[in-house]
Design a protein around this motif. Structure first.
Motif, PDB file in Angstrom:
ATOM      1  N   TYR A 317       1.063  -0.486   0.208  1.00  0.00           N
ATOM      2  CA  TYR A 317       0.187   0.096  -0.134  1.00  0.00           C
ATOM      3  C   TYR A 317       0.544   1.442   0.032  1.00  0.00           C
ATOM      4  O   TYR A 317       2.325   1.228   0.761  1.00  0.00           O
ATOM      5  CB  TYR A 317      -1.004   0.295   1.352  1.00  0.00           C
ATOM      6  CG  TYR A 317      -1.780  -1.118   1.517  1.00  0.00           C
ATOM      7  CD1 TYR A 317      -2.614  -1.248   0.590  1.00  0.00           C
ATOM      8  CD2 TYR A 317      -1.841  -2.351   2.079  1.00  0.00           C
ATOM      9  CE1 TYR A 317      -3.955  -1.856   0.772  1.00  0.00           C
ATOM     10  CE2 TYR A 317      -2.534  -2.948   1.869  1.00  0.00           C
ATOM     11  CZ  TYR A 317      -3.755  -2.979   1.093  1.00  0.00           C
ATOM     12  OH  TYR A 317      -4.732  -3.948   1.376  1.00  0.00           O
ATOM     13  N   THR A 318       0.338   2.523  -0.311  1.00  0.00           N
ATOM     14  CA  THR A 318       0.778   3.765  -0.541  1.00  0.00           C
ATOM     15  C   THR A 318       0.276   4.934   0.302  1.00  0.00           C
ATOM     16  O   THR A 318      -1.011   5.290  -0.193  1.00  0.00           O
ATOM     17  CB  THR A 318       1.056   4.190  -1.814  1.00  0.00           C
ATOM     18  OG1 THR A 318       2.212   3.378  -2.460  1.00  0.00           O
ATOM     19  CG2 THR A 318       2.095   5.495  -2.217  1.00  0.00           C
ATOM     20  N   ALA A 319       0.362   4.987   1.135  1.00  0.00           N
ATOM     21  CA  ALA A 319      -0.898   5.844   2.206  1.00  0.00           C
ATOM     22  C   ALA A 319      -0.204   7.288   1.959  1.00  0.00           C
ATOM     23  O   ALA A 319       0.904   7.363   1.542  1.00  0.00           O
ATOM     24  CB  ALA A 319      -0.425   5.349   3.594  1.00  0.00           C
ATOM     25  N   THR A 320      -1.616   7.743   1.862  1.00  0.00           N
ATOM     26  CA  THR A 320      -0.706   9.172   0.807  1.00  0.00           C
ATOM     27  C   THR A 320      -1.580  10.193   2.258  1.00  0.00           C
ATOM     28  O   THR A 320      -2.799  10.292   2.552  1.00  0.00           O
ATOM     29  CB  THR A 320      -1.665  10.014  -0.293  1.00  0.00           C
ATOM     30  OG1 THR A 320      -0.961   8.183  -0.908  1.00  0.00           O
ATOM     31  CG2 THR A 320      -1.317  11.129  -0.802  1.00  0.00           C
ATOM     32  N   PHE A 321      -0.902  11.599   2.943  1.00  0.00           N
ATOM     33  CA  PHE A 321      -1.158  12.444   3.381  1.00  0.00           C
ATOM     34  C   PHE A 321      -0.914  13.841   2.474  1.00  0.00           C
ATOM     35  O   PHE A 321       0.232  14.208   2.005  1.00  0.00           O
ATOM     36  CB  PHE A 321      -0.551  12.274   5.094  1.00  0.00           C
ATOM     37  CG  PHE A 321      -0.377  10.907   5.022  1.00  0.00           C
ATOM     38  CD1 PHE A 321      -1.715  11.548   6.595  1.00  0.00           C
ATOM     39  CD2 PHE A 321       0.040   9.778   5.552  1.00  0.00           C
ATOM     40  CE1 PHE A 321      -1.865  10.021   6.845  1.00  0.00           C
ATOM     41  CE2 PHE A 321      -0.445   9.148   6.108  1.00  0.00           C
ATOM     42  CZ  PHE A 321      -0.670   9.399   6.944  1.00  0.00           C
ATOM     43  N   ILE A 322      -2.577  14.676   2.710  1.00  0.00           N
ATOM     44  CA  ILE A 322      -1.917  15.638   2.130  1.00  0.00           C
ATOM     45  C   ILE A 322      -2.198  16.839   3.377  1.00  0.00           C
ATOM     46  O   ILE A 322      -3.043  16.835   4.086  1.00  0.00           O
ATOM     47  CB  ILE A 322      -3.010  16.064   1.072  1.00  0.00           C
ATOM     48  CG1 ILE A 322      -2.824  15.385  -0.336  1.00  0.00           C
ATOM     49  CG2 ILE A 322      -3.200  17.874   0.563  1.00  0.00           C
ATOM     50  CD1 ILE A 322      -4.575  15.356  -1.108  1.00  0.00           C
ATOM     51  N   ALA A 323      -1.208  17.564   3.427  1.00  0.00           N
ATOM     52  CA  ALA A 323      -1.275  18.412   4.674  1.00  0.00           C
ATOM     53  C   ALA A 323      -1.281  19.740   3.825  1.00  0.00           C
ATOM     54  O   ALA A 323      -0.742  20.655   2.884  1.00  0.00           O
ATOM     55  CB  ALA A 323      -0.009  18.780   5.617  1.00  0.00           C
ATOM     56  N   THR A 324      -2.452  20.466   4.830  1.00  0.00           N
ATOM     57  CA  THR A 324      -2.844  21.813   4.128  1.00  0.00           C
ATOM     58  C   THR A 324      -2.336  23.681   5.199  1.00  0.00           C
ATOM     59  O   THR A 324      -2.662  23.059   6.270  1.00  0.00           O
ATOM     60  CB  THR A 324      -3.586  22.349   3.011  1.00  0.00           C
ATOM     61  OG1 THR A 324      -4.272  21.246   2.472  1.00  0.00           O
ATOM     62  CG2 THR A 324      -4.355  23.760   2.809  1.00  0.00           C
TER      63      THR A 324
END
Length: 344
Positions: A317-324
């Motif tokens: 799996y590739t977990a993705t986090f978008i920080a804004t």
């Protein structure tokens, strides 16, 4: 107050309006000059500082057990994509997909069958690629429809009762030939005119024509990446509409969330002519798919140093986090991905 840039644009406008109302225009010029010299930019947001790691070693991530992601930094917002089907950042803009298979599952229940209707098919299923979406008798008749129901192998099996007892059929129809085509699905209830309508129920006779429920209707598709997708709500997903070709009743033919109901009443009809009522779906685009959406796990009102998640299946799996960081005028983002293996 001004040199710290704590005012937002709406507050500037409010202060200006107060000064104008009181006639202190001189103060407006002074206020704007101070803001210019202070170097404030209300549109700016802080640069994003953010990093992600896994609390345990990657080889210790197992299905059914929580995996903990550790965060560095405190952005305003964090959105999470697990990397699973339906929650994969790589598919956030995907609207169509290639299909491995497309099937239709249906269950029909027929009851209150009068002797004159024994051994007859009263419900028929059709598919059309040429229907224009004109939900009228003329619109239906001017289109080409392919019958997919009956009692032969490979067809969608419909009830053919031998007596007055209720009968239910369940079957699956292969729609793979329509995986890349747009089409409509329709059901036609057709009860031929009867020679005689009894005054009361009894002895295998009924004063109404048979009732037929399409108890469930499920369109199942499997994408090339193994994602399983089902469409089952007959009102919203399928969007069925009722078209009366030959019927004096209009209150007992219903499209519900989970079923379709064809229910003639008493001897108000079907003794003078056939009863024919259609239910036609909206246009179906089987290879369409909703873009994957992330999970919002943090807002400005909380501080978050970690996040736990449980994977139900093994795999990579590739977990993705978008920080804004954002305000109403501007935003800055940072995307962090972490790839790992979930074992049994």
């Amino acid at each position: 107050m001004w040199t710290n840039c704590k005012l937002v644009k709406s507050e500037y406008v409010q202060i200006q309006n107060i000064f104008i109302m009181r006639g202190y225009k001189l103060y407006i010029g002074f206020f704007m000059a101070v803001m210019a010299f202070s170097g404030c930019n209300t549109d700016s947001v802080d640069d994003v500082t953010f990093n992600v790691s896994i609390a345990d070693c990657a080889d210790l991530v197992h299905k059914g057990r929580e995996v903990t992601f550790l965060f560095e930094g405190n952005p305003d917002y964090i959105t999470f994509y697990s990397g699973e089907n339906g929650n994969n950042y790589a598919n956030k803009d995907r609207t169509t997909v290639e299909l491995n298979s497309l099937t239709l599952e249906a269950a029909f229940k027929q009851q209150y069958t009068d002797q004159e209707y024994y051994n007859q098919e009263l419900i028929h299923a059709y598919i059309s690629e040429s229907f224009t979406g004109s939900y009228t008798v003329e619109g239906i008749k001017s289109s080409q429809w392919i019958k997919i129901s009956g009692n032969a192998p490979g067809q969608l099996i419909v009830p053919v009762p031998l007596n007055s007892s209720a009968i239910t059929t369940e079957s699956t129809y292969d729609l793979s030939a329509y995986a890349n085509k747009n089409f409509y699905l329709a059901f036609e209830y057709n009860a031929p005119k009867r020679n005689e309508v009894p005054q009361v129920d009894g002895n295998g006779k009924y004063v109404q024509a048979p009732r037929i429920d399409v108890q469930s209707l499920v369109l199942k598709k499997e994408t090339v990446d193994g994602q399983q997708i089902e469409m089952s709500n007959t009102a919203t997903d399928w969007g069925f509409q009722v078209v009366y070709e030959n019927s004096e009743q209009k209150g007992t033919y219903l499209v519900n969330d989970e079923s379709l109901l064809f229910q003639p009443q008493k001897n108000l009809e079907h003794n003078d002519d056939d009863v024919i009522v259609w239910m036609v779906s909206q246009k179906l685009v089987p290879n369409s798919i909703s873009p994957d959406r992330g999970i919002a796990i943090k807002g400005t009102d909380v501080s978050l140093s970690s996040y736990t998640y449980t994977y139900s299946q093994p795999g990579v799996y590739t977990a993705t986090f978008i920080a804004t960081n954002a305000n109403m005028w501007n935003s800055k983002q940072m995307i962090k991905e972490i790839t790992f293996t979930v074992s049994e």
